[in-house]
Design a protein around this motif. Structure first.
Motif, PDB file in Angstrom:
ATOM      1  N   PRO A 167       0.807  -1.224   0.000  1.00 56.09           N
ATOM      2  CA  PRO A 167       0.000   0.000   0.000  1.00 56.09           C
ATOM      3  C   PRO A 167       0.844   1.280   0.000  1.00 56.09           C
ATOM      4  O   PRO A 167       0.555   2.219  -0.743  1.00 56.09           O
ATOM      5  CB  PRO A 167      -0.828  -0.117   1.292  1.00 56.09           C
ATOM      6  CG  PRO A 167      -0.902  -1.583   1.558  1.00 56.09           C
ATOM      7  CD  PRO A 167       0.430  -2.111   1.125  1.00 56.09           C
ATOM      8  N   ALA A 168       1.872   1.298   0.849  1.00 54.87           N
ATOM      9  CA  ALA A 168       2.727   2.484   0.922  1.00 54.87           C
ATOM     10  C   ALA A 168       3.490   2.703  -0.381  1.00 54.87           C
ATOM     11  O   ALA A 168       3.635   3.835  -0.858  1.00 54.87           O
ATOM     12  CB  ALA A 168       3.707   2.353   2.090  1.00 54.87           C
ATOM     13  N   LEU A 169       3.988   1.601  -0.967  1.00 54.74           N
ATOM     14  CA  LEU A 169       4.719   1.727  -2.226  1.00 54.74           C
ATOM     15  C   LEU A 169       3.807   2.194  -3.348  1.00 54.74           C
ATOM     16  O   LEU A 169       4.186   3.038  -4.158  1.00 54.74           O
ATOM     17  CB  LEU A 169       5.350   0.374  -2.584  1.00 54.74           C
ATOM     18  CG  LEU A 169       6.548  -0.046  -1.737  1.00 54.74           C
ATOM     19  CD1 LEU A 169       6.923  -1.493  -2.046  1.00 54.74           C
ATOM     20  CD2 LEU A 169       7.732   0.867  -1.990  1.00 54.74           C
ATOM     21  N   LEU A 170       2.602   1.639  -3.402  1.00 52.62           N
ATOM     22  CA  LEU A 170       1.652   2.045  -4.442  1.00 52.62           C
ATOM     23  C   LEU A 170       1.311   3.524  -4.310  1.00 52.62           C
ATOM     24  O   LEU A 170       1.284   4.258  -5.306  1.00 52.62           O
ATOM     25  CB  LEU A 170       0.386   1.196  -4.331  1.00 52.62           C
ATOM     26  CG  LEU A 170      -0.717   1.521  -5.342  1.00 52.62           C
ATOM     27  CD1 LEU A 170      -0.225   1.311  -6.765  1.00 52.62           C
ATOM     28  CD2 LEU A 170      -1.961   0.677  -5.064  1.00 52.62           C
ATOM     29  N   TYR A 171       1.082   3.961  -3.077  1.00 54.84           N
ATOM     30  CA  TYR A 171       0.782   5.373  -2.831  1.00 54.84           C
ATOM     31  C   TYR A 171       1.955   6.255  -3.275  1.00 54.84           C
ATOM     32  O   TYR A 171       1.765   7.298  -3.915  1.00 54.84           O
ATOM     33  CB  TYR A 171       0.491   5.597  -1.352  1.00 54.84           C
ATOM     34  CG  TYR A 171       0.283   7.047  -0.980  1.00 54.84           C
ATOM     35  CD1 TYR A 171      -0.896   7.705  -1.315  1.00 54.84           C
ATOM     36  CD2 TYR A 171       1.261   7.750  -0.288  1.00 54.84           C
ATOM     37  CE1 TYR A 171      -1.088   9.046  -0.982  1.00 54.84           C
ATOM     38  CE2 TYR A 171       1.080   9.085   0.058  1.00 54.84           C
ATOM     39  CZ  TYR A 171      -0.091   9.726  -0.299  1.00 54.84           C
ATOM     40  OH  TYR A 171      -0.283  11.051   0.030  1.00 54.84           O
ATOM     41  N   GLY A 172       3.164   5.811  -2.957  1.00 54.48           N
ATOM     42  CA  GLY A 172       4.342   6.589  -3.334  1.00 54.48           C
ATOM     43  C   GLY A 172       4.523   6.685  -4.834  1.00 54.48           C
ATOM     44  O   GLY A 172       4.815   7.757  -5.373  1.00 54.48           O
ATOM     45  N   PHE A 173       4.331   5.577  -5.541  1.00 57.61           N
ATOM     46  CA  PHE A 173       4.497   5.586  -6.993  1.00 57.61           C
ATOM     47  C   PHE A 173       3.391   6.379  -7.685  1.00 57.61           C
ATOM     48  O   PHE A 173       3.627   7.018  -8.708  1.00 57.61           O
ATOM     49  CB  PHE A 173       4.525   4.156  -7.532  1.00 57.61           C
ATOM     50  CG  PHE A 173       5.853   3.477  -7.360  1.00 57.61           C
ATOM     51  CD1 PHE A 173       6.987   3.966  -7.994  1.00 57.61           C
ATOM     52  CD2 PHE A 173       5.979   2.353  -6.563  1.00 57.61           C
ATOM     53  CE1 PHE A 173       8.226   3.348  -7.841  1.00 57.61           C
ATOM     54  CE2 PHE A 173       7.209   1.733  -6.402  1.00 57.61           C
ATOM     55  CZ  PHE A 173       8.337   2.227  -7.043  1.00 57.61           C
ATOM     56  N   LEU A 174       2.174   6.360  -7.143  1.00 56.43           N
ATOM     57  CA  LEU A 174       1.065   7.084  -7.767  1.00 56.43           C
ATOM     58  C   LEU A 174       1.133   8.586  -7.529  1.00 56.43           C
ATOM     59  O   LEU A 174       0.707   9.378  -8.375  1.00 56.43           O
ATOM     60  CB  LEU A 174      -0.272   6.549  -7.242  1.00 56.43           C
ATOM     61  CG  LEU A 174      -0.669   5.147  -7.697  1.00 56.43           C
ATOM     62  CD1 LEU A 174      -1.967   4.719  -7.023  1.00 56.43           C
ATOM     63  CD2 LEU A 174      -0.809   5.082  -9.212  1.00 56.43           C
ATOM     64  N   THR A 175       1.659   8.986  -6.380  1.00 58.93           N
ATOM     65  CA  THR A 175       1.665  10.405  -6.027  1.00 58.93           C
ATOM     66  C   THR A 175       3.044  11.038  -6.072  1.00 58.93           C
ATOM     67  O   THR A 175       3.167  12.256  -5.972  1.00 58.93           O
ATOM     68  CB  THR A 175       1.094  10.616  -4.614  1.00 58.93           C
ATOM     69  OG1 THR A 175       1.963   9.989  -3.649  1.00 58.93           O
ATOM     70  CG2 THR A 175      -0.296  10.026  -4.494  1.00 58.93           C
ATOM     71  N   GLY A 176       4.082  10.227  -6.192  1.00 63.92           N
ATOM     72  CA  GLY A 176       5.435  10.768  -6.150  1.00 63.92           C
ATOM     73  C   GLY A 176       5.994  10.813  -4.744  1.00 63.92           C
ATOM     74  O   GLY A 176       7.100  11.298  -4.520  1.00 63.92           O
ATOM     75  N   GLY A 177       5.238  10.333  -3.770  1.00 57.90           N
ATOM     76  CA  GLY A 177       5.727  10.317  -2.393  1.00 57.90           C
ATOM     77  C   GLY A 177       5.328  11.571  -1.637  1.00 57.90           C
ATOM     78  O   GLY A 177       4.976  12.593  -2.230  1.00 57.90           O
ATOM     79  N   THR A 178       5.360  11.467  -0.340  1.00 52.21           N
ATOM     80  CA  THR A 178       4.990  12.589   0.508  1.00 52.21           C
ATOM     81  C   THR A 178       6.120  12.894   1.476  1.00 52.21           C
ATOM     82  O   THR A 178       6.479  12.050   2.289  1.00 52.21           O
ATOM     83  CB  THR A 178       3.717  12.273   1.317  1.00 52.21           C
ATOM     84  OG1 THR A 178       2.676  11.938   0.405  1.00 52.21           O
ATOM     85  CG2 THR A 178       3.288  13.466   2.136  1.00 52.21           C
TER      86      THR A 178
END
Length: 202
Positions: free
Chosen positions: A144-155
């Motif tokens: 989940p964290a990796l998918l979020y990072g790849f979709l948004t560019g990371g936070t």
């Protein structure tokens, strides 16, 4: 993309490569758990009986690279094919008494196990189920964290800023994809892993 995400979700080379590294580690963990699960279920390797000589912290080949010891038992392994190994090591957190006979699986032909684990694993449905659930647990932690990072560019930023950035994607496809991924992985841990362990065990 919302203003909050544009502010906190800028892609940086360092952040990208860190996610790649985490992805590789997660995939290796999943692969190791699956290989161990298949061995414990009897799908791969040679089934036999492990006779315990003694159990203690053992300096294995894997542990020697990191200077750490791992818990397990030394003894002999007699395969169902009549093969015999006098000096065998079985990783286990339980200290069995000398002479205890355990159902085990030899998987010495597996390069992955040879590099990352022991050549022997305990055999049985519960052991296989634990390994398969472990594979899904690794996905639950990382995916989940990796998918979020790849979709948004990371936070980047403080915990509060990250929380605000996550709230900003609620109701979007990104939020749905991340939550769905976590739900599927959790279902794998609770249901699919145990079922695979029971179904595949021979």
């Amino acid at each position: 993309m919302s203003k909050s995400l544009r502010m906190y979700g800028k892609l940086s080379p360092g952040g990208f490569w860190s996610r790649v590294a985490v992805s590789v580690i997660a995939l290796l963990t999943v692969a190791l758990c699956v290989v161990r699960g298949l061995a414990a279920a009897g799908v791969t390797g040679t089934h036999g009986t492990f006779t315990v000589k003694e159990c203690e912290s053992h300096h294995s080949r894997t542990a020697s690279y990191s200077g750490r010891s791992e818990s397990g038992c030394t003894g002999s392994f007699r395969g169902d094919d009549s093969s015999l190994v006098d000096k065998a090591f079985l990783p286990t957190e339980i200290h069995y008494g000398a002479g205890t006979r355990l159902s085990a699986q030899s998987n010495q032909d597996s390069i992955l196990l040879a590099l990352l684990s022991s050549d022997y694993v305990l055999a049985g449905g519960s052991e296989a189920a634990g390994d398969f659930s472990g594979a899904f647990l690794a996905l639950l932690i990382a995916a989940p964290a990796l998918l979020y990072g790849f979709l948004t560019g990371g936070t980047r930023g403080t915990f509060r800023e990250k929380r605000e950035a996550w709230r900003a994607v609620k109701g979007t496809r990104t939020h749905t994809a991340v939550v769905s991924t976590a739900a599927v992985a959790l279902f794998g841990v609770v249901v699919v892993g145990p079922v695979l362990g029971l179904v595949l065990t021979r």
